[in-house]
Design a protein around this motif. Structure first.
Motif, PDB file in Angstrom:
ATOM      1  N   ALA A 194       0.868  -1.181   0.000  1.00 36.24           N
ATOM      2  CA  ALA A 194       0.000   0.000   0.000  1.00 36.24           C
ATOM      3  C   ALA A 194       0.897   1.221   0.000  1.00 36.24           C
ATOM      4  N   ALA A 195       0.419   2.317  -0.578  1.00 35.39           N
ATOM      5  CA  ALA A 195       1.185   3.566  -0.621  1.00 35.39           C
ATOM      6  C   ALA A 195       0.226   4.747  -0.556  1.00 35.39           C
ATOM      7  N   SER A 196       0.674   5.819   0.098  1.00 33.64           N
ATOM      8  CA  SER A 196      -0.155   7.016   0.249  1.00 33.64           C
ATOM      9  C   SER A 196      -0.242   7.840  -1.026  1.00 33.64           C
ATOM     10  N   SER A 197       0.664   7.616  -1.958  1.00 33.00           N
ATOM     11  CA  SER A 197       0.657   8.291  -3.257  1.00 33.00           C
ATOM     12  C   SER A 197       1.086   7.279  -4.307  1.00 33.00           C
ATOM     13  N   ASN A 198       1.052   7.674  -5.575  1.00 36.73           N
ATOM     14  CA  ASN A 198       1.362   6.737  -6.642  1.00 36.73           C
ATOM     15  C   ASN A 198       2.849   6.409  -6.681  1.00 36.73           C
ATOM     16  N   ALA A 199       3.198   5.275  -6.080  1.00 36.57           N
ATOM     17  CA  ALA A 199       4.591   4.853  -5.974  1.00 36.57           C
ATOM     18  C   ALA A 199       5.206   4.542  -7.336  1.00 36.57           C
ATOM     19  N   PHE A 200       4.398   4.152  -8.313  1.00 35.76           N
ATOM     20  CA  PHE A 200       4.926   3.805  -9.627  1.00 35.76           C
ATOM     21  C   PHE A 200       5.338   5.038 -10.417  1.00 35.76           C
ATOM     22  N   LEU A 201       4.711   6.173 -10.124  1.00 36.92           N
ATOM     23  CA  LEU A 201       5.054   7.420 -10.808  1.00 36.92           C
ATOM     24  C   LEU A 201       5.995   8.296  -9.986  1.00 36.92           C
ATOM     25  N   TRP A 202       6.280   7.901  -8.746  1.00 31.33           N
ATOM     26  CA  TRP A 202       7.154   8.656  -7.848  1.00 31.33           C
ATOM     27  C   TRP A 202       6.707  10.107  -7.724  1.00 31.33           C
ATOM     28  N   GLN A 203       5.421  10.278  -7.495  1.00 28.57           N
ATOM     29  CA  GLN A 203       4.899  11.627  -7.289  1.00 28.57           C
ATOM     30  C   GLN A 203       3.831  11.568  -6.214  1.00 28.57           C
ATOM     31  N   GLY A 204       3.562  12.692  -5.593  1.00 29.73           N
ATOM     32  CA  GLY A 204       2.533  12.715  -4.574  1.00 29.73           C
ATOM     33  C   GLY A 204       2.274  14.106  -4.053  1.00 29.73           C
ATOM     34  N   ALA A 205       1.116  14.281  -3.428  1.00 31.78           N
ATOM     35  CA  ALA A 205       0.715  15.564  -2.853  1.00 31.78           C
ATOM     36  C   ALA A 205       0.965  15.517  -1.346  1.00 31.78           C
ATOM     37  N   PRO A 206       1.727  16.469  -0.796  1.00 29.70           N
ATOM     38  CA  PRO A 206       1.942  16.490   0.651  1.00 29.70           C
ATOM     39  C   PRO A 206       0.604  16.488   1.390  1.00 29.70           C
TER      40      PRO A 206
END
Length: 191
Positions: A119-131
């Motif tokens: 599980a991941a809090s943001s898209n781990a495959f794209l290596w991006q996320g919103a704080p």
């Protein structure tokens, strides 16, 4: 560690604890997402051996989340037999769910001897996320023949080991790779 991306939380659906994965902005201005896994969802290495069941119809559990527009949390379940995937997939979550809500996603593994969960809090495959993006999980189990059975590894997140930082037992998080950062990506919390 109040600023880590993985935390043990007393805000739980059942028993005492749940896990909270949160995407954080680090000192460099970049973001780091919270994740946990018991194997590699890209190579299918590792995973949890299954002892009481030989197939999985679905994965169930409870979650809360707040994923801002443009971001996606991930829940991954990949059953395996003799090391090869036999079903499962990735669930992508967006939006907000403020109260504990039961989830049930079809897996469709007619035969399996182990399972990789992540599980991941943001898209781990794209290596991006919103704080600030977060997902909380609790009471993860499998369903076979219509019966809830064999909890996933530490699927209720009650067991943790302090390793200079906290890790949920039987899971790997990003903390080990971020020890030099002023904020760890995953933490145990009483919130």
């Amino acid at each position: 560690l109040a600023d880590s991306t993985v935390q043990r939380s007393t805000d739980s659906y059942s028993n005492t604890y749940s896990v909270r994965l949160e995407t954080r902005q680090i000192y460099s201005g970049d973001t780091i997402f919270g994740y946990l896994m018991n194997g590699d969802p890209e190579t299918f290495e590792g995973g949890h051996p299954l002892t009481n069941i030989s197939h999985i119809d679905s994965i169930t559990g409870y979650f809360k989340y707040d994923i801002p527009a443009g971001d996606t949390a991930l829940l991954i379940c990949i059953p395996k037999y003799n090391g090869a995937p036999t079903g499962g997939g990735t669930v992508k979550l967006t939006g907000t769910q403020t109260s504990w809500t039961r989830f049930a996603y079809p897996i469709g593994a007619a035969i399996c001897d182990s399972v990789v969960l992540a599980a991941a809090s943001s898209n781990a495959f794209l290596w991006q996320g919103a704080p600030g993006a977060f997902i909380m999980l609790d009471n993860i189990q499998f369903v076979a023949n219509g019966n809830t059975t064999e909890p996933a590894i530490n699927g209720d997140f009650e067991n943790w080991t302090n390793m200079g930082w906290s890790e949920p037992d039987e899971w790997t998080t990003s903390n080990a790779w971020a020890l030099s950062a002023p904020i760890l990506p995953v933490e145990e919390t009483t919130d």
